[in-house]
Structures are given as structure tokens and as C-alpha cells.
Write a protein that holds these residues in place. Structure first.
Motif, mmCIF file in Angstrom:
data_model
loop_
_atom_site.group_PDB
_atom_site.id
_atom_site.type_symbol
_atom_site.label_atom_id
_atom_site.label_comp_id
_atom_site.label_asym_id
_atom_site.label_seq_id
_atom_site.Cartn_x
_atom_site.Cartn_y
_atom_site.Cartn_z
ATOM 1 N N GLU A 1 -55.688 -25.463 -52.454
ATOM 2 C CA GLU A 1 -54.846 -24.945 -51.363
ATOM 3 C C GLU A 1 -55.218 -23.500 -51.017
ATOM 4 O OE1 GLU A 1 -52.694 -26.394 -49.495
ATOM 5 O OE2 GLU A 1 -52.682 -28.354 -50.490
ATOM 6 N N LEU A 2 -55.498 -22.694 -52.056
ATOM 7 C CA LEU A 2 -55.882 -21.309 -51.801
ATOM 8 C C LEU A 2 -57.194 -21.232 -51.025
ATOM 9 C CD1 LEU A 2 -55.485 -18.274 -52.237
ATOM 10 C CD2 LEU A 2 -56.620 -18.523 -54.461
ATOM 11 N N ALA B 1 -58.462 -23.584 -49.112
ATOM 12 C CA ALA B 1 -58.244 -24.117 -47.771
ATOM 13 C C ALA B 1 -57.519 -23.109 -46.880
ATOM 14 C CB ALA B 1 -57.450 -25.419 -47.852
ATOM 15 N N SER B 2 -56.542 -22.394 -47.456
ATOM 16 C CA SER B 2 -55.822 -21.399 -46.649
ATOM 17 C C SER B 2 -56.746 -20.268 -46.211
ATOM 18 C CB SER B 2 -54.649 -20.836 -47.451
ATOM 19 O OG SER B 2 -55.116 -20.166 -48.614
ATOM 20 N N LYS B 3 -57.667 -19.859 -47.085
ATOM 21 C CA LYS B 3 -58.615 -18.817 -46.689
ATOM 22 C C LYS B 3 -59.512 -19.298 -45.552
ATOM 23 C CE LYS B 3 -58.807 -16.501 -51.187
ATOM 24 N NZ LYS B 3 -59.664 -16.107 -52.329
ATOM 25 N N LYS B 4 -59.974 -20.527 -45.641
ATOM 26 C CA LYS B 4 -60.827 -21.052 -44.581
ATOM 27 C C LYS B 4 -60.051 -21.194 -43.267
ATOM 28 C CE LYS B 4 -64.522 -21.381 -47.074
ATOM 29 N NZ LYS B 4 -65.704 -20.522 -46.799
ATOM 30 N N LEU B 5 -58.779 -21.642 -43.366
ATOM 31 C CA LEU B 5 -57.968 -21.773 -42.159
ATOM 32 C C LEU B 5 -57.686 -20.411 -41.536
ATOM 33 C CD1 LEU B 5 -55.404 -24.516 -43.254
ATOM 34 C CD2 LEU B 5 -57.281 -24.753 -41.615
ATOM 35 N N ALA B 6 -57.478 -19.417 -42.379
ATOM 36 C CA ALA B 6 -57.248 -18.074 -41.841
ATOM 37 C C ALA B 6 -58.490 -17.570 -41.118
ATOM 38 C CB ALA B 6 -56.866 -17.120 -42.982
ATOM 39 N N GLU B 7 -59.660 -17.826 -41.676
ATOM 40 C CA GLU B 7 -60.896 -17.430 -41.001
ATOM 41 C C GLU B 7 -61.060 -18.172 -39.674
ATOM 42 O OE1 GLU B 7 -64.051 -18.083 -43.728
ATOM 43 O OE2 GLU B 7 -63.380 -16.559 -45.168
#
Length: 275
Positions: free
Chosen positions: A196-197, A199-205
């Protein structure tokens, strides 16, 4: 006279043959012979093959030189961390000095068996449960040293000692099962959290990239519609921008704009003076 001599010779020959037959012994290839003459040990060890002893004077003891496999009965004890267990083992040993094995100990097999049981109980009391279950190689070596020290004086060499099985109470088995299950669940949660961490970083990018180009969000919306429509569903769900909902909500809370106040009528003009 001649017949008496012949009879005596035949009798003597028969007695001699019986005497020789009574003293004849055969030692097998895997055995060694230990001779006790009038109760005293003869230094010469009889090799395999045919050998002779003096009947009535010598006593031949055959000692097996093969490796003996001896199971150790299951011993029950309490480990250092207060857990009751039953442990059984197997001992591999062989005789290296036949004379010592006959003279120094009454029954070397029984002596090795009793020493193995005593040493196994001692090992159980000195070890933790985790060592009995996962560190058996070290325990086997320690058990072998404990057995080999007194066995050397008996002419016996301990070749190897192996712990066969460790029996645990049912309550302990259930506790260990729950512990293993909890540990696996903890690992699964940690892996999910890491995923999840990431994935959240990739989604933020991705969101940062799309914010630079507003049209990218519309292209992403169209791509989502195409992906949903490919499933041939009868219902199509379209995402609705949250910002628009918030705008409508604020508009509803403010209500309609207030009406402008009416302009009051102009006062009547004063009458003009008469001439």
C-alpha cells in the motif's frame, strides 16, 4: 593280546578325536575370540577362522565387532523452559577392544543402553524446546560426547547418536500452531502495508504529473470508461469529480442571492406660485 591292544588303540584314538572335537572352535569374520585360561585372560586375541582351545581349561568368548544399532527407549523429561516432552533416540556403536569389552564390564550392551537413557534425560533437562526441535545436530554431538567418555574404558566406540523424535503435549502443539499462524498473519499484514505504501507513492507521483496537464485527467477518465465498457456490462458507472459536488454543496448552503431594494417614489413637485 593283539585284540586288546587294538581295542585300546581304537579307544585312545576315539578319545583323542573327541578331545580335539571338543576343543575345536570357529570364529566368524566379524567376530574376535577372547580366551580365558583358568579364569585368566590370554593376551592373544583369536582371529577369524579355525582355532583350538583346551577343553575344560580354556573358555572362549566371541565378541561381535560389527556396528550395533541400539534404540533408546523414549525418555520423558522437563526442558529448561519447563515444557514436558518425550524424546527417543538411537545409538550406533561398535567394539574396538574385545578384551576390554569382556573384562571391564559385565554386559557392554546393557551398560551402553543404560548410559544412553541417562544421558538423554540429562540432555532434555539442559536444553530448551526450540533446541530440541531445530538444533538437533548440536544436541546429537553433545549426547555422543557424553556416551563416548565412559564407553572408551569399556572398549566400545560410540559411532553416532541421533535423536529420532520429540513428542509434545497436545496443548503445546495447539499453542505452537496458533503462534505460527499469528506470525504468518503478521508477515502478511506487513507485506500488504508495504504494498500500500509503494502504491500510494506511485499514485501520488501520477497525480502530480496529471495536475500539470488538466487534459490528462480527462484522458484517464476516457480510458477508464473504455476499460469498463470492454466487460460488456449493462450498467456504466462514471466517476464524478468531487470538486463539483463540493461546489454544488456550497451553493446550496448559501441560498439564492438577496433581491435589490425597491426605489422609493419621487416626492410630488411643489405648486408653482401664481402671478
Amino acid at each position: 593280546m593283539i585284540e586288546e591292544l587294538l581295542t585300546a588303540a581304537v579307544a585312545a584314538g576315539s578319545a583323542g578325536a573327541l578331545y580335539v572335537a571338543a576343543g575345536a572352535r570357529v570364529v566368524k569374520q566379524y567376530e574376535r575370540g577372547v580366551v580365558l585360561r583358568l579364569g585368566r585372560l590370554r593376551e592373544q586375541i583369536r582371529p577369524p577362522g579355525f582355532t583350538m582351545v583346551i577343553p575344560g581349561v580354556d573358555r572362549l568368548r566371541k565378541v561381535n565387532m560389527q556396528i550395533v544399532t541400539m534404540p533408546v527407549p523414549a525418555q520423558e523429561g522437563i526442558t529448561r523452559d519447563n515444557v514436558t516432552v518425550r524424546v527417543d533416540a538411537v545409538v550406533y556403536f561398535k567394539v574396538v577392544d574385545p578384551a576390554e569389552a569382556v573384562i571391564q564390564v559385565e554386559d557392554y550392551r546393557f551398560a551402553v543402553s543404560q548410559m544412553a537413557q541417562t544421558s538423554l534425560r540429562s540432555i532434555i533437562g539442559k536444553s530448551d524446546l526450540d533446541d530440541l526441535l531445530s538444533n538437533r545436530e548440536k544436541l546429537n554431538q553433545g549426547l555422543e560426547l557424553m556416551l563416548d567418555s565412559p564407553a572408551i574404558g569399556w572398549g566400545v566406540h560410540i559411532d553416532r547418536v541421533e535423536i529420532k523424535d520429540v513428542s509434545l503435549p497436545e496443548t503445546m502443539k495447539r499453542s505452537m500452531s496458533r503462534q505460527a499462524e499469528a506470525e504468518r498473519e503478521r508477515r502478511a499484514r506487513v507485506i500488504n502495508a508495504d504494498a500500500e505504501l509503494l502504491a500510494s507513492k506511485k499514485l501520488a507521483e501520477a497525480a502530480a504529473t496529471m495536475s500539470e496537464q488538466p487534459s490528462a485527467l480527462q484522458l484517464r477518465l476516457l480510458q477508464t470508461i473504455v476499460a469498463v465498457a470492454a466487460e460488456k456490462n449493462s450498467t456504466l458507472v462514471l466517476p464524478f469529480p468531487v470538486e463539483l459536488l463540493r461546489f454544488l454543496e456550497r451553493s446550496a448552503q448559501q441560498g439564492p442571492p438577496p433581491a435589490a431594494p425597491a426605489t422609493p417614489p419621487a416626492p410630488p413637485a411643489p405648486p408653482s406660485p401664481s402671478v
